[in-house]
Design a protein around this motif. Structure first.
Motif, PDB file in Angstrom:
ATOM      1  N   GLY A 112     -65.650  66.993  80.823  1.00  0.00           N
ATOM      2  CA  GLY A 112     -67.021  66.970  80.339  1.00  0.00           C
ATOM      3  C   GLY A 112     -67.215  67.796  79.082  1.00  0.00           C
ATOM      4  O   GLY A 112     -66.253  68.194  78.421  1.00  0.00           O
ATOM      5  N   PRO A 113     -68.480  68.067  78.774  1.00  0.00           N
ATOM      6  CA  PRO A 113     -68.809  68.716  77.498  1.00  0.00           C
ATOM      7  C   PRO A 113     -68.214  70.112  77.353  1.00  0.00           C
ATOM      8  O   PRO A 113     -67.877  70.523  76.244  1.00  0.00           O
ATOM      9  CB  PRO A 113     -70.351  68.788  77.521  1.00  0.00           C
ATOM     10  N   VAL A 114     -68.065  70.821  78.464  1.00  0.00           N
ATOM     11  CA  VAL A 114     -67.515  72.170  78.353  1.00  0.00           C
ATOM     12  C   VAL A 114     -66.047  72.112  77.915  1.00  0.00           C
ATOM     13  O   VAL A 114     -65.607  72.887  77.062  1.00  0.00           O
ATOM     14  CB  VAL A 114     -67.669  72.940  79.685  1.00  0.00           C
ATOM     15  N   LEU A 115     -65.316  71.165  78.467  1.00  0.00           N
ATOM     16  CA  LEU A 115     -63.920  70.997  78.037  1.00  0.00           C
ATOM     17  C   LEU A 115     -63.855  70.566  76.573  1.00  0.00           C
ATOM     18  O   LEU A 115     -63.014  71.057  75.806  1.00  0.00           O
ATOM     19  CB  LEU A 115     -63.203  69.970  78.922  1.00  0.00           C
ATOM     20  N   ASP A 116     -64.749  69.663  76.186  1.00  0.00           N
ATOM     21  CA  ASP A 116     -64.758  69.220  74.791  1.00  0.00           C
ATOM     22  C   ASP A 116     -64.968  70.407  73.851  1.00  0.00           C
ATOM     23  O   ASP A 116     -64.281  70.524  72.826  1.00  0.00           O
ATOM     24  CB  ASP A 116     -65.871  68.178  74.565  1.00  0.00           C
ATOM     25  N   GLU A 117     -65.908  71.267  74.192  1.00  0.00           N
ATOM     26  CA  GLU A 117     -66.176  72.440  73.354  1.00  0.00           C
ATOM     27  C   GLU A 117     -64.982  73.391  73.332  1.00  0.00           C
ATOM     28  O   GLU A 117     -64.636  73.955  72.294  1.00  0.00           O
ATOM     29  CB  GLU A 117     -67.417  73.178  73.870  1.00  0.00           C
ATOM     30  N   PHE A 118     -64.411  73.585  74.505  1.00  0.00           N
ATOM     31  CA  PHE A 118     -63.216  74.428  74.664  1.00  0.00           C
ATOM     32  C   PHE A 118     -62.115  73.955  73.714  1.00  0.00           C
ATOM     33  O   PHE A 118     -61.526  74.751  72.964  1.00  0.00           O
ATOM     34  CB  PHE A 118     -62.795  74.310  76.133  1.00  0.00           C
TER      35      PHE A 118
END
Lengths: 186, 186
Positions: free
Chosen positions: A41-47
């Protein structure tokens, strides 16, 4: 403007590793429980979109410094004493920086417009104390670990105010809490 | 079936009071920060719908035992030594119970079909250890307190698994996290 962002998996009772951590037991006894979930999800994308990494030896050593490639070949800054061995000096993309402000500043330079990924309890505590940690992204795991290493410890009596900017209730009972660290009022 | 539910305001770093707690300074130095928000909405409704209270002396004394009326005139069970003074013995609706299992069990009986409101770090730790705490409703306050009394402490090395049942991102950056405590696997 790019930000330094702490990414950590933490039990509800505040631990990021179990007891008895060693280089061969980097997560401590039972600490693997904090990493049994699907990072997506978005947290992984940002990571993965971060442009540099700052971590401590306690985090980097058990992971063998990610073979010099944490993700996308970005620069890795290790907060702690200068490289002491040839093996340390020869690690690709890894720079040792004894000063937390300098470590964060050099990582920001390396990341350019991208954010800086920050890893580790010791780094987090030093960066919070020095006022150079901009944001927290905590993955709160639905377990009480009971013992181990705490993420927030030895911070002293001054409150650090936070602005909550996002909450994501993800799968496996993992809750992503994202905060901006507020400047301290003198 | 009715449940025993811990309601606590906790800083992101796990504190429920500041340092230097006394009867006259029940929240500890700066601990008032954890209570500067508007308690409203479904969590407050559930809180007020509970049918009994279990708390420790450390929580009850600074609040003067809520004058015997925590909310709605429900029975109050104090986990700790039996009443030692006439003042203690004469408090209306207050019963002292030295055993945590008995305190929870008597509170459940008093509450009938309603839930039991549980208050206090010491009670929470004892109830978790004894396996008689059913649910956690934590109000996570957007601040790092740095020092004080931790909610989760001295729990020992056995993991306690939780089921996340609700997340509410409320005003003032307060995040309500609700968990069901899972039975321990022997």
């Amino acid at each position: 403007m790019s930000a330094t962002v702490l990414y950590m998996s933490m039990s509800l009772d505040g631990f990021i590793a179990g007891p008895n951590e060693t280089v061969d037991n980097g997560l401590g006894d039972g600490g693997i429980r904090l990493h049994e979930w699907d990072f997506s999800g978005p947290v992984l994308d940002e990571f993965l979109a971060t442009g540099a990494v700052v971590a401590g030896r306690g985090t980097a050593e058990p992971a063998d410094y990610w073979g010099g490639d944490h993700h996308g070949g970005v620069s890795i800054f290790i907060f702690g004493p200068e490289a002491a061995t040839d093996a340390e000096r020869s690690r690709p993309r890894v720079t040792y920086v004894p000063d937390i402000r300098e470590a964060m500043s050099r990582a920001k330079d390396a990341a350019g417009h991208r954010n800086v990924l920050v890893h580790g309890a010791g780094v987090a505590q030093a960066a919070l104390a020095a006022g150079v940690l901009d944001e927290l992204e905590l993955h709160v795991i639905p377990v009480l670990l009971g013992e181990g290493r705490r993420l927030f410890d030895r911070l002293g009596p001054d409150h650090i105010e936070l602005e909550r900017v996002r909450v994501i209730a993800a799968d496996h009972g993992v809750t992503h809490l994202h905060y901006r660290v507020q400047p301290r009022t003198p």
